[in-house]
Design a protein around this motif. Sequence first.
Motif, PDB file in Angstrom:
ATOM      1  N   LYS A  62       0.939  -1.377   0.004  1.00 39.08           N
ATOM      2  CA  LYS A  62      -0.032   0.170   0.137  1.00 39.08           C
ATOM      3  C   LYS A  62       0.775   1.274  -0.002  1.00 39.08           C
ATOM      4  N   CYS A  63       0.576   2.151  -0.899  1.00 36.97           N
ATOM      5  CA  CYS A  63       1.603   3.381  -0.836  1.00 36.97           C
ATOM      6  C   CYS A  63       0.710   4.460  -1.500  1.00 36.97           C
ATOM      7  N   GLY A  64       1.407   5.678  -1.678  1.00 32.60           N
ATOM      8  CA  GLY A  64       0.792   6.720  -2.227  1.00 32.60           C
ATOM      9  C   GLY A  64      -0.320   7.146  -1.678  1.00 32.60           C
ATOM     10  N   LEU A  65      -1.277   7.448  -2.505  1.00 31.15           N
ATOM     11  CA  LEU A  65      -2.635   7.990  -2.033  1.00 31.15           C
ATOM     12  C   LEU A  65      -3.583   6.868  -1.490  1.00 31.15           C
ATOM     13  N   GLY A  66      -3.095   5.782  -0.999  1.00 31.90           N
ATOM     14  CA  GLY A  66      -3.956   4.939  -0.180  1.00 31.90           C
ATOM     15  C   GLY A  66      -5.221   4.550  -1.010  1.00 31.90           C
ATOM     16  N   PRO A  93      -3.184   4.227 -12.032  1.00 34.38           N
ATOM     17  CA  PRO A  93      -2.399   4.503 -11.139  1.00 34.38           C
ATOM     18  C   PRO A  93      -3.108   5.869 -10.437  1.00 34.38           C
ATOM     19  N   CYS A  94      -2.577   6.266  -9.346  1.00 34.29           N
ATOM     20  CA  CYS A  94      -3.061   7.583  -8.697  1.00 34.29           C
ATOM     21  C   CYS A  94      -2.144   8.638  -9.028  1.00 34.29           C
ATOM     22  N   PRO A  95      -2.319   9.844  -9.063  1.00 36.97           N
ATOM     23  CA  PRO A  95      -1.408  10.975  -9.626  1.00 36.97           C
ATOM     24  C   PRO A  95       0.024  10.763  -9.250  1.00 36.97           C
ATOM     25  N   ASP A 117       6.449   8.601  -9.885  1.00 34.49           N
ATOM     26  CA  ASP A 117       7.720   8.972  -9.360  1.00 34.49           C
ATOM     27  C   ASP A 117       7.838   8.294  -7.910  1.00 34.49           C
ATOM     28  N   TYR A 118       6.543   7.975  -7.232  1.00 38.12           N
ATOM     29  CA  TYR A 118       6.666   7.625  -6.125  1.00 38.12           C
ATOM     30  C   TYR A 118       7.157   6.178  -5.769  1.00 38.12           C
ATOM     31  N   ILE A 119       6.478   5.474  -6.916  1.00 35.48           N
ATOM     32  CA  ILE A 119       7.064   3.976  -6.860  1.00 35.48           C
ATOM     33  C   ILE A 119       8.584   3.742  -6.753  1.00 35.48           C
ATOM     34  N   ARG A 120       9.283   4.683  -7.535  1.00 34.53           N
ATOM     35  CA  ARG A 120      10.468   4.602  -7.548  1.00 34.53           C
ATOM     36  C   ARG A 120      11.203   4.804  -6.348  1.00 34.53           C
TER      37      ARG A 120
HETATM   38  S1  SF4 Z   1      -1.275   4.069  -7.908  1.00 38.09           S
HETATM   39 FE1  SF4 Z   1       1.026   3.542  -7.474  1.00 38.09          FE
HETATM   40  S2  SF4 Z   1       1.862   5.205  -6.136  1.00 38.09           S
HETATM   41 FE2  SF4 Z   1      -0.372   5.275  -6.256  1.00 38.09          FE
HETATM   42  S3  SF4 Z   1      -1.106   4.358  -4.228  1.00 38.09           S
HETATM   43 FE3  SF4 Z   1      -1.377   2.925  -6.154  1.00 38.09          FE
HETATM   44  S4  SF4 Z   1       0.735   1.892  -6.046  1.00 38.09           S
HETATM   45 FE4  SF4 Z   1       1.064   3.562  -4.911  1.00 38.09          FE
END
Ligand code: SF4
Lengths: 143, 143
Positions: free
Chosen positions: A91-95, A104-106, A110-113
């Motif tokens: 679980k990451c980013g914008l939940g 993907p969430c916005p 970049d975040y995944i990196r």
């Molecule tokens: S779209 Fe990507 S960055 Fe955003 S919450 Fe899901 S996995 Fe994380």
Amino acid sequence: MLAKITEYAIRALVFIEIQNQQGARPGVKDIAREIASPEAYTGKFMQLLTKHGLVRSMKGRGGGFFFDQNIRPLNLQKIVLVLEGEAYFNKCGLGFNGCDSHEPCPIHKDYIRVKQELFDLFEKLTIEGLANDVKKGLAVLKK
Amino acid sequence: MLAKITEYAIRALVFIEIQNQQGARPGVKDIAREIASPEAYTGKFMQLLTKHGLVRSMKGRGGGFFFDQNIRPLNLQKIVLVLEGEAYFNKCGLGFNGCDSHEPCPIHKDYIRVKQELFDLFEKLTIEGLANDVKKGLAVLKK
DNA sequence: ATAAATAAAGATATATAGGTCTTTTTATAT
DNA sequence: ATATAAAAAGACCTATATATCTTTATTTAT
Ligand code: SF4
Ligand code: SF4
């Protein structure tokens, strides 16, 4: 970034490692003193670590905490996984719930990196290695 | 990684940006629906964002939320700073009090690098930019 | 002026994380 | 065997984050 209990746990385990190398099995009291954690709470989370097999314990006189050799290498990933759950890495980013790269969430791209780098880092960092740094005076366990 | 309230806030602001560009000022209800957040709670955190000047609001019929142009570029750093406090960027690693590089905690060396990248990323990512991704269909606000 | 729409405010509720205290169980030194 | 030292277990307590509900204040359309 890391829950407090995880911070305590890492420091506790590093201290145990150092002590073990010198043939000692520190108890709850020693650990709490050395890593500056509340004593009663230290008992609680050490119990948790033991239950999950990250460390072993012996009750009674002369008892304390020590490592089973076949858990090595004990990297931070294993510890984080136990204490924060696998959601920490998934679980990451914008939940969102079902996170995938198709919708993907916005901040995904970049975040995944950064997330991946953190994952790799936690895999590379081991209690043994960190203990070494502390022994060499390159790091400390409390302030 | 980010508190739930921060996740909500980012998505809410991105939605407001998109609506503003089309000449609309969405209200609490619209926002809650669009980003899948609890309606009552949405009112609460929007109030907070307004109080901190991240967004502006108008009461009464035809009211809603909109951006003051002189806050731009509104990057995620500003938002995280308001909602999570500056500790989010300062306090790190194993949670020591006076964190400096002179007496680092065992994970300092590598951890600080990832942390810095996250900081840079949050500086680079703007509500305007994220809104653009959503408009182009490269990202979505709810699932 | 009045009514309708809307955000603000505040009181309250619920869940989770963090922490303490007391009692029980187990191991070992004597 | 007994006393002692230690961890385990479990019942609490407290603070914070998350969420809801109700009432109030404000704005605008009519
Ligand atoms: S779209 Fe990507 S960055 Fe955003 S919450 Fe899901 S996995 Fe994380
Ligand atoms: S990584 Fe560095 S700055 Fe962060 S807690 Fe450790 S020593 Fe302090």
